[in-house]
Design an enzyme around this catalytic site. Sequence first.
Site, PDB file in Angstrom:
ATOM      1  N   HIS A  46      38.363  47.998  39.742  1.00  0.00           N
ATOM      2  CA  HIS A  46      37.019  47.519  39.440  1.00  0.00           C
ATOM      3  C   HIS A  46      36.439  46.834  40.676  1.00  0.00           C
ATOM      4  CE1 HIS A  46      37.348  47.331  34.772  1.00  0.00           C
ATOM      5  NE2 HIS A  46      37.876  48.442  35.267  1.00  0.00           N
ATOM      6  N   GLU A  48      35.127  43.936  41.074  1.00  0.00           N
ATOM      7  CA  GLU A  48      35.583  42.563  41.234  1.00  0.00           C
ATOM      8  C   GLU A  48      36.964  42.506  41.884  1.00  0.00           C
ATOM      9  OE1 GLU A  48      33.491  42.654  37.102  1.00  0.00           O
ATOM     10  OE2 GLU A  48      34.577  44.049  38.396  1.00  0.00           O
ATOM     11  N   CYS A  76      34.820  42.357  32.722  1.00  0.00           N
ATOM     12  CA  CYS A  76      35.655  42.697  31.565  1.00  0.00           C
ATOM     13  C   CYS A  76      36.781  41.662  31.454  1.00  0.00           C
ATOM     14  CB  CYS A  76      36.226  44.099  31.746  1.00  0.00           C
ATOM     15  SG  CYS A  76      37.489  44.203  33.044  1.00  0.00           S
ATOM     16  N   CYS A  79      39.122  41.552  34.592  1.00  0.00           N
ATOM     17  CA  CYS A  79      38.517  40.918  35.768  1.00  0.00           C
ATOM     18  C   CYS A  79      38.262  39.435  35.533  1.00  0.00           C
ATOM     19  CB  CYS A  79      37.227  41.643  36.143  1.00  0.00           C
ATOM     20  SG  CYS A  79      37.540  43.320  36.743  1.00  0.00           S
TER      21      CYS A  79
END
Length: 157
Positions: A46, A48, A76, A79
């Site tokens: 992701h 992040e 999410c 993260c």
Amino acid sequence: MREAMSLAAEAEADGEVPVGAVLVYQGEIIGRGRNRVIGGLDPSLHAEMEAIRQGAAAIGNYRLLDTTLYVTLEPCPMCAGLLVHSRIQRLVFGAYDLKTGAAGSLLNLVDHPHLNHQIEVIAGVLHDECAGQISNFFQQQRARKKALKAKLKGDLE
């Protein structure tokens, strides 16, 4: 946030969900990230994650005290957990994620009183632009699938 949106556009150009993130320390960007889940064949890639990994390497510490993470979509749970463990001070996000958001929409892991670190959250920055970037991507994905189904149906007739 504009830099994060630019990274999200790069992700979209590669067929990834358009999410971008930048990590800032003392007024300078120390980490940049964009979604690479599909191309990297890794569900943890992701935006992040990538920005935080770069930031930790840049300052030489896994604790990212006094940093701010800007991300185009609410993190999410995976993260959000990473943000807590890395001790990020502030999270600034654009679009809310009502399905998987873990910074206040569905869950609130970043400000959970039972965890050992809480994060200041500034939500909805450039919301309309960030949300539009993501919703346009999914509209295009649905249109492509519909066109492909129609083509396959026509080829079978």
